[in-house]
Design a protein around this motif. Structure first.
Motif, PDB file in Angstrom:
ATOM      1  N   GLY A 161      14.622  -7.564   5.013  1.00 37.46           N
ATOM      2  CA  GLY A 161      13.812  -6.418   4.620  1.00 37.46           C
ATOM      3  C   GLY A 161      13.030  -5.767   5.739  1.00 37.46           C
ATOM      4  O   GLY A 161      12.638  -6.397   6.721  1.00 37.46           O
ATOM      5  N   HIS A 164       9.430   0.710   4.873  1.00 42.08           N
ATOM      6  CA  HIS A 164       9.951   2.062   4.704  1.00 42.08           C
ATOM      7  C   HIS A 164       9.292   2.959   5.734  1.00 42.08           C
ATOM      8  O   HIS A 164       8.104   2.787   6.076  1.00 42.08           O
ATOM      9  CB  HIS A 164       9.674   2.572   3.287  1.00 42.08           C
ATOM     10  CG  HIS A 164      10.425   3.807   2.950  1.00 42.08           C
ATOM     11  ND1 HIS A 164       9.992   5.076   3.323  1.00 42.08           N
ATOM     12  CD2 HIS A 164      11.590   3.995   2.274  1.00 42.08           C
ATOM     13  CE1 HIS A 164      10.849   5.972   2.893  1.00 42.08           C
ATOM     14  NE2 HIS A 164      11.835   5.349   2.245  1.00 42.08           N
ATOM     15  N   LEU A 192       8.169  -1.003   1.131  1.00 37.52           N
ATOM     16  CA  LEU A 192       9.384  -1.633   1.610  1.00 37.52           C
ATOM     17  C   LEU A 192      10.588  -0.708   1.416  1.00 37.52           C
ATOM     18  O   LEU A 192      10.660   0.050   0.447  1.00 37.52           O
ATOM     19  CB  LEU A 192       9.633  -2.945   0.867  1.00 37.52           C
ATOM     20  CG  LEU A 192       8.505  -3.986   0.944  1.00 37.52           C
ATOM     21  CD1 LEU A 192       8.926  -5.260   0.217  1.00 37.52           C
ATOM     22  CD2 LEU A 192       8.121  -4.277   2.381  1.00 37.52           C
ATOM     23  N   ASP A 193      11.513  -0.799   2.357  1.00 42.26           N
ATOM     24  CA  ASP A 193      12.763  -0.053   2.281  1.00 42.26           C
ATOM     25  C   ASP A 193      13.688  -0.768   1.302  1.00 42.26           C
ATOM     26  O   ASP A 193      14.183  -1.866   1.592  1.00 42.26           O
ATOM     27  CB  ASP A 193      13.391   0.024   3.672  1.00 42.26           C
ATOM     28  CG  ASP A 193      14.662   0.858   3.703  1.00 42.26           C
ATOM     29  OD1 ASP A 193      15.265   1.081   2.625  1.00 42.26           O
ATOM     30  OD2 ASP A 193      15.067   1.282   4.792  1.00 42.26           O
ATOM     31  N   ALA A 194      13.913  -0.172   0.149  1.00 40.24           N
ATOM     32  CA  ALA A 194      14.675  -0.825  -0.918  1.00 40.24           C
ATOM     33  C   ALA A 194      16.085  -1.191  -0.479  1.00 40.24           C
ATOM     34  O   ALA A 194      16.629  -2.222  -0.896  1.00 40.24           O
ATOM     35  CB  ALA A 194      14.714   0.072  -2.150  1.00 40.24           C
ATOM     36  N   LEU A 197      16.442  -4.754   1.329  1.00 36.99           N
ATOM     37  CA  LEU A 197      15.991  -5.973   0.672  1.00 36.99           C
ATOM     38  C   LEU A 197      17.151  -6.734   0.041  1.00 36.99           C
ATOM     39  O   LEU A 197      18.056  -6.135  -0.536  1.00 36.99           O
ATOM     40  CB  LEU A 197      14.955  -5.635  -0.398  1.00 36.99           C
ATOM     41  CG  LEU A 197      13.663  -5.022   0.130  1.00 36.99           C
ATOM     42  CD1 LEU A 197      12.845  -4.441  -1.016  1.00 36.99           C
ATOM     43  CD2 LEU A 197      12.852  -6.044   0.899  1.00 36.99           C
ATOM     44  N   THR A 238       8.463   0.088  -3.379  1.00 42.22           N
ATOM     45  CA  THR A 238       9.735   0.182  -2.656  1.00 42.22           C
ATOM     46  C   THR A 238      10.289   1.586  -2.819  1.00 42.22           C
ATOM     47  O   THR A 238      10.091   2.246  -3.842  1.00 42.22           O
ATOM     48  CB  THR A 238      10.763  -0.839  -3.170  1.00 42.22           C
ATOM     49  OG1 THR A 238      11.024  -0.584  -4.554  1.00 42.22           O
ATOM     50  CG2 THR A 238      10.254  -2.268  -3.017  1.00 42.22           C
TER      51      THR A 238
END
Length: 239
Positions: A161, A164, A192-194, A197, A238
């Motif tokens: 992960g 973003h 977070l950058d989906a 992940l 996310t």
């Protein structure tokens, strides 16, 4: 799938403390990196299940003194075949069991700091039975100061992960490809950058910002259902 930042429960009843450190580690680098100018080492990269005792130069990993960049690169290549495939091996990365002393009361799950995660053996077994994935527990070697004490294991966490781009500062610089240094601090509002992940591992450290331990919705639900204590969860956005 939702994801959460894990943190220690600050309730005063959790008095557990490990006065301990990992047996081996990669040294820091004493000279400035020719690419980015950084020197020293990182914190938060722990591989407690990696055993370097069989290496001909295992004593080199006992020493904490910084070395030249060329010597660091040589030592890193010695340990790379023993480490999980694709994991970062940067200056200051730690290997082997935690050794030292312990005192106080530990919850079912225990975080010594934001980047280390321990569980009682019975809690690990219950989580594994519940289908939680990515739980590789490594025994620790500590002497408890009280007669009655739990059997703690440290989890070896894979890196997955990224942050973003919407939460990164305008002057963000990516991790140096030469020495691995990343001066980025945890964003005040972590997103977070989906797409980066993993949905196949339920607890991991971020590959970008590895001092952050992330739990999946499955793990959070299991911890609450099994009434395991010692940690708190903060839901993350996310995109």
């Amino acid at each position: 799938m939702k994801f959460y930042l894990m943190d220690a429960d600050p309730a005063p009843r959790y008095t557990g403390y490990l006065d301990a450190g990992h047996r081996w580690g990669l040294p820091g680098v004493k000279e400035k990196c020719p690419a980015c100018g950084a020197s020293g080492g990182v914190v938060g990269l722990h591989y407690p299940c990696v055993d370097v005792s069989g290496l001909p130069e295992s004593a080199k990993f006992d020493e904490a003194w910084p070395v030249s960049l060329a010597e660091f690169d040589r030592l890193r290549e010695l340990v790379r075949p023993l480490a999980p495939k694709g994991t970062p091996l940067e200056p200051g990365a730690k290997f082997g069991p935690v050794e030292g002393t312990a005192t106080g009361y530990f919850g079912q799950i225990y975080m010594q700091n934001p980047w280390t995660l321990f569980v009682r053996r019975e809690a690990l077994e219950r989580l594994q039975a519940a289908g939680i994935r990515g739980l590789q527990g490594c025994p620790i070697n500590v002497r408890f100061r009280q007669k009655s004490h739990p059997q703690l294991l440290e989890l070896q966490l894979e890196p997955h992960g990224l942050y973003h781009s919407d939460c990164l500062p305008p002057d963000f610089k990516p991790r140096c490809p030469t020495c691995g240094d990343e001066p980025l601090k945890r964003p005040e509002r972590m997103i977070l950058d989906a797409t980066s992940l993993s949905v196949d591992v339920d607890v991991f450290r971020l590959r970008q910002g590895w001092t952050n331990i992330i739990a999946s919705e499955r793990l959070v639900d299991a911890v609450h259902r099994l009434e395991l204590d010692g940690v708190l969860f903060q839901e993350l956005e996310t995109r």
